[in-house]
Enzyme design. Structure first.
Site, PDB file in Angstrom:
ATOM      1  N   HIS A   1       0.874  -1.174   0.000  1.00 24.74           N
ATOM      2  CA  HIS A   1       0.000   0.000   0.000  1.00 24.74           C
ATOM      3  C   HIS A   1       0.914   1.228   0.000  1.00 24.74           C
ATOM      4  O   HIS A   1       1.829   1.314   0.833  1.00 24.74           O
ATOM      5  CB  HIS A   1      -0.852   0.050   1.265  1.00 24.74           C
ATOM      6  CG  HIS A   1      -2.014  -0.899   1.275  1.00 24.74           C
ATOM      7  ND1 HIS A   1      -1.904  -2.242   1.059  1.00 24.74           N
ATOM      8  CD2 HIS A   1      -3.343  -0.661   1.499  1.00 24.74           C
ATOM      9  CE1 HIS A   1      -3.105  -2.804   1.141  1.00 24.74           C
ATOM     10  NE2 HIS A   1      -3.994  -1.865   1.405  1.00 24.74           N
TER      11      HIS A   1
ATOM     12  N   GLU B   1      -1.847   6.147  -0.554  1.00 21.97           N
ATOM     13  CA  GLU B   1      -3.266   6.270  -0.167  1.00 21.97           C
ATOM     14  C   GLU B   1      -3.389   7.577   0.624  1.00 21.97           C
ATOM     15  O   GLU B   1      -4.109   8.489   0.221  1.00 21.97           O
ATOM     16  CB  GLU B   1      -3.688   5.061   0.685  1.00 21.97           C
ATOM     17  CG  GLU B   1      -5.154   5.082   1.119  1.00 21.97           C
ATOM     18  CD  GLU B   1      -5.527   3.902   2.029  1.00 21.97           C
ATOM     19  OE1 GLU B   1      -4.620   3.258   2.599  1.00 21.97           O
ATOM     20  OE2 GLU B   1      -6.745   3.635   2.169  1.00 21.97           O
TER      21      GLU B   1
HETATM   22  N1  HPA Z   1      -5.130   0.840   3.869  1.00 22.77           N
HETATM   23  C1  HPA Z   1      -4.247   0.423   4.759  1.00 22.77           C
HETATM   24  N2  HPA Z   1      -4.453  -0.644   5.526  1.00 22.77           N
HETATM   25  C2  HPA Z   1      -5.588  -1.319   5.402  1.00 22.77           C
HETATM   26  C3  HPA Z   1      -6.542  -0.923   4.488  1.00 22.77           C
HETATM   27  C4  HPA Z   1      -6.287   0.207   3.671  1.00 22.77           C
HETATM   28  O1  HPA Z   1      -7.082   0.643   2.812  1.00 22.77           O
HETATM   29  N3  HPA Z   1      -7.558  -1.813   4.617  1.00 22.77           N
HETATM   30  C5  HPA Z   1      -7.224  -2.714   5.568  1.00 22.77           C
HETATM   31  N4  HPA Z   1      -6.017  -2.405   6.049  1.00 22.77           N
HETATM   32 ZN    ZN Z   2      -6.134  -1.959   1.301  1.00 24.30          ZN
END
Ligand code: HPA
Ligand code: ZN
Length: 338
Positions: A197, A200
């Site tokens: 990730h 975001e």
């Molecule tokens: N971002 C980061 N961590 C997470 C997410 C997300 O969208 N969903 C579940 N854990």
């Molecule tokens: Zn996620």
């Protein structure tokens, strides 16, 4: 021309960004809590749903970790996964790559094998009974330290045959990808494919770190990459897929309105963007809801929708023969609709 809901449902699609613990619907949460004798601090399913109002990633994560606390036995993880697979199949998902958060369970005394066995048995039954193929991606919780990630990796290496990749999730800002450089190096050495990730809530520099230090094959989210022209050019040139989650972005206030979602800019820049549900039980929609929401908010054409479905197949880790079959099915659907 616009793509109808039915056309989108029938398009073969892969889901590449779904946290299995985030598919935990309140109805099932109550059922499992009752069976395990665990108390939930809510009186009803409606009261749980009403609590799903978030202002940022952290406000969601606090509720998400609380929710997964009722999962104790292998059967719980089986039921959770099977319920998601059924729901995904109804949306026309033919292949899914599922994140799980072992540290969210081992940290409260549930064995790694209890989690993995329950999910794994459901994935096998899902393939046999529903025809959905799958891969598993184990995520490290980035708010914990790297030694904790390394201990978790050691447990995963014993099950290398059942886990395809490693990922990085949880609280992004303040926990840059570089914090996990050693864990990811060891994971890649052991044969796991890496994803993370990034972008975001975190800045474009986190996306660059994920690429340069963790050597990821895909970026999960990646929204803020668009703030750097150089990074956009690089993602395009290197064909790095982005697993975009529109309704998640709306619920976590990553975008103020879906009409301002960067997906269309991503497509215009030639990026390999895909559509995913992230944590569907919490964000109010599975894959099909995410497709129709961006179709309407961004006025996407049928061509855009087909590109997104194609991207999901090509960016997946399914067998090449299987991928070509699904791509051919998409071609046949287009020919039939002209
Ligand atoms: N971002 C980061 N961590 C997470 C997410 C997300 O969208 N969903 C579940 N854990
Ligand atoms: Zn996620």
């Amino acid at each position: 021309m616009k793509a109808s809901d039915d056309f989108i449902r029938r398009l073969p699609k892969a889901e590449l960004h779904i946290h299995i613990e985030g598919s935990f619907e309140p109805e099932l949460m109550f059922e499992i809590a009752r069976r395990n004798g665990v108390r939930i601090p809510f009186d009803s399913v409606e009261a749980v749903r009403a609590a799903y109002e978030f202002e940022d990633l952290q406000s969601f994560l606090d509720i998400y970790y609380q929710g997964m606390g009722v999962l104790l036995a292998e059967r719980d993880f089986y039921d959770l996964t099977m319920a998601y697979l059924r729901r995904a199949r109804d949306d026309g998902v033919v292949h899914t790559e599922i994140f799980f958060d072992p540290q969210g369970h081992t940290g409260r005394g549930v064995a790694f094998e209890t989690v993995l066995n329950g999910i794994w048995k459901a994935l096998r039954d899902g393939e046999r009974q529903l025809g959905i193929t799958s891969r598993l991606i184990m995520c490290f919780l980035r708010h914990l330290d790297e030694d904790d990630a390394l201990r978790t990796l050691d447990q995963a290496i014993a099950h290398r045959d059942r886990i395809a990749g490693v990922g990085l999730d949880s609280s992004e800002v303040g926990h840059p990808p570089g914090k996990f450089e050693r864990a990811f190096a060891r994971a890649r050495e052991a044969g796991f494919v890496a994803v993370a990730h990034a972008g975001e809530e975190g800045p474009p520099a986190y996306v660059e770190e994920a690429l340069d230090l963790l050597h990821v094959a895909r970026i999960d989210h990646g929204n803020r990459a668009l703030e750097s022209m150089a990074l956009v050019k690089r993602l395009e040139a290197e064909r790095i897929p982005l697993t975009v989650c529109p309704l998640s972005n709306l619920k976590l206030c990553v975008v103020p309105d879906l009409r301002e979602h960067p997906l269309k800019q991503m497509l215009e820049a030639g990026l390999v963007a895909t559509i995913n549900s992230d944590d569907p039980a919490y964000f109010g929609g599975y894959v099909l809801d995410n497709f129709t929401a961006v179709r309407d908010a961004l006025d996407l054409s049928a061509d855009d929708i087909v590109t997104l479905a194609r991207n999901s197949i090509t960016a997946s880790w399914a067998d090449e023969i299987q991928k070509n079959r699904w791509l051919a099915e998409i071609d046949a659907m287009i020919s039939a609709s002209i």
